[in-house]
Design a protein around this motif. Sequence first.
Motif, PDB file in Angstrom:
ATOM      1  N   TYR A  33       1.109  -5.382   1.959  1.00  0.00           N
ATOM      2  CA  TYR A  33       0.634  -4.657   0.775  1.00  0.00           C
ATOM      3  C   TYR A  33       1.701  -4.510  -0.299  1.00  0.00           C
ATOM      4  O   TYR A  33       1.399  -4.509  -1.496  1.00  0.00           O
ATOM      5  N   ARG A  34       2.970  -4.426   0.078  1.00  0.00           N
ATOM      6  CA  ARG A  34       4.027  -4.265  -0.929  1.00  0.00           C
ATOM      7  C   ARG A  34       4.167  -5.517  -1.794  1.00  0.00           C
ATOM      8  O   ARG A  34       4.483  -5.417  -2.980  1.00  0.00           O
ATOM      9  N   ARG A  35       3.977  -6.682  -1.191  1.00  0.00           N
ATOM     10  CA  ARG A  35       4.068  -7.938  -1.961  1.00  0.00           C
ATOM     11  C   ARG A  35       3.046  -7.996  -3.091  1.00  0.00           C
ATOM     12  O   ARG A  35       3.278  -8.626  -4.109  1.00  0.00           O
ATOM     13  N   PHE A  36       1.883  -7.360  -2.858  1.00  0.00           N
ATOM     14  CA  PHE A  36       0.809  -7.403  -3.850  1.00  0.00           C
ATOM     15  C   PHE A  36       0.797  -6.164  -4.733  1.00  0.00           C
ATOM     16  O   PHE A  36      -0.111  -5.989  -5.535  1.00  0.00           O
ATOM     17  N   GLY A  37       1.790  -5.293  -4.595  1.00  0.00           N
ATOM     18  CA  GLY A  37       1.868  -4.096  -5.419  1.00  0.00           C
ATOM     19  C   GLY A  37       0.899  -3.013  -4.986  1.00  0.00           C
ATOM     20  O   GLY A  37       0.481  -2.193  -5.801  1.00  0.00           O
ATOM     21  N   GLY A  38       0.554  -3.010  -3.721  1.00  0.00           N
ATOM     22  CA  GLY A  38      -0.391  -2.030  -3.210  1.00  0.00           C
ATOM     23  C   GLY A  38       0.200  -0.644  -3.096  1.00  0.00           C
ATOM     24  O   GLY A  38       1.412  -0.449  -3.057  1.00  0.00           O
ATOM     25  N   VAL A  39      -0.705   0.333  -3.039  1.00  0.00           N
ATOM     26  CA  VAL A  39      -0.324   1.730  -2.924  1.00  0.00           C
ATOM     27  C   VAL A  39      -1.010   2.287  -1.683  1.00  0.00           C
ATOM     28  O   VAL A  39      -2.217   2.104  -1.498  1.00  0.00           O
ATOM     29  N   GLU A  40      -0.258   2.955  -0.829  1.00  0.00           N
ATOM     30  CA  GLU A  40      -0.847   3.599   0.335  1.00  0.00           C
ATOM     31  C   GLU A  40      -1.308   4.987  -0.100  1.00  0.00           C
ATOM     32  O   GLU A  40      -0.508   5.902  -0.270  1.00  0.00           O
ATOM     33  N   VAL A  41      -2.626   5.151  -0.287  1.00  0.00           N
ATOM     34  CA  VAL A  41      -3.159   6.412  -0.803  1.00  0.00           C
ATOM     35  C   VAL A  41      -3.327   7.452   0.297  1.00  0.00           C
ATOM     36  O   VAL A  41      -3.343   8.657   0.023  1.00  0.00           O
ATOM     37  N   ALA A  42      -3.489   7.015   1.510  1.00  0.00           N
ATOM     38  CA  ALA A  42      -3.519   7.877   2.703  1.00  0.00           C
ATOM     39  C   ALA A  42      -2.985   7.032   3.838  1.00  0.00           C
ATOM     40  O   ALA A  42      -2.855   5.812   3.704  1.00  0.00           O
ATOM     41  N   SER A  43      -2.699   7.647   4.951  1.00  0.00           N
ATOM     42  CA  SER A  43      -2.131   6.904   6.069  1.00  0.00           C
ATOM     43  C   SER A  43      -3.055   5.745   6.472  1.00  0.00           C
ATOM     44  O   SER A  43      -4.182   5.967   6.917  1.00  0.00           O
ATOM     45  N   GLY A  44      -2.577   4.515   6.252  1.00  0.00           N
ATOM     46  CA  GLY A  44      -3.345   3.325   6.611  1.00  0.00           C
ATOM     47  C   GLY A  44      -4.412   2.921   5.614  1.00  0.00           C
ATOM     48  O   GLY A  44      -5.149   1.972   5.841  1.00  0.00           O
ATOM     49  N   THR A  45      -4.517   3.618   4.489  1.00  0.00           N
ATOM     50  CA  THR A  45      -5.504   3.297   3.456  1.00  0.00           C
ATOM     51  C   THR A  45      -4.780   2.825   2.203  1.00  0.00           C
ATOM     52  O   THR A  45      -3.952   3.549   1.657  1.00  0.00           O
ATOM     53  N   TYR A  46      -5.090   1.611   1.789  1.00  0.00           N
ATOM     54  CA  TYR A  46      -4.369   0.992   0.675  1.00  0.00           C
ATOM     55  C   TYR A  46      -5.313   0.700  -0.480  1.00  0.00           C
ATOM     56  O   TYR A  46      -6.488   0.394  -0.284  1.00  0.00           O
ATOM     57  N   ARG A  47      -4.765   0.762  -1.685  1.00  0.00           N
ATOM     58  CA  ARG A  47      -5.490   0.365  -2.886  1.00  0.00           C
ATOM     59  C   ARG A  47      -4.582  -0.544  -3.708  1.00  0.00           C
ATOM     60  O   ARG A  47      -3.357  -0.383  -3.741  1.00  0.00           O
TER      61      ARG A  47
END
Length: 118
Positions: A33-47
Amino acid sequence: MNISIKENLGKPLTPAELGKLLGISASTVRRHYRRFGGVEVASGTYRFFENIVMEKIDANLRQAFEESTMEGSSNRSQESERTSISGRQPEKLPRRRSMGGRKTEGNDGEADQGRHGL
């Protein structure tokens, strides 16, 4: 000046939606997820946001292109230097009987010191 998140960052995407766009699995998207600029909005939940993902992919493509052009130019220059200096193929060294490491007795009773005299 109040710019909304959607206007600034683009449409929010789930890992499944991004994976479908990129042709990879949602689990691969979550793992990187970090490679794509993702954000972890809750534990294990990414946007992910469209604009940030596009920026990350563009930066990755630019870097890969720069590396490939640098490698290609250095390889070509090295090849041209080799042929322009000597104009012939490199000479092959004679094959050794053993892989080295142990000294063997030669015909004259002395230890074989090899080509480096060791």
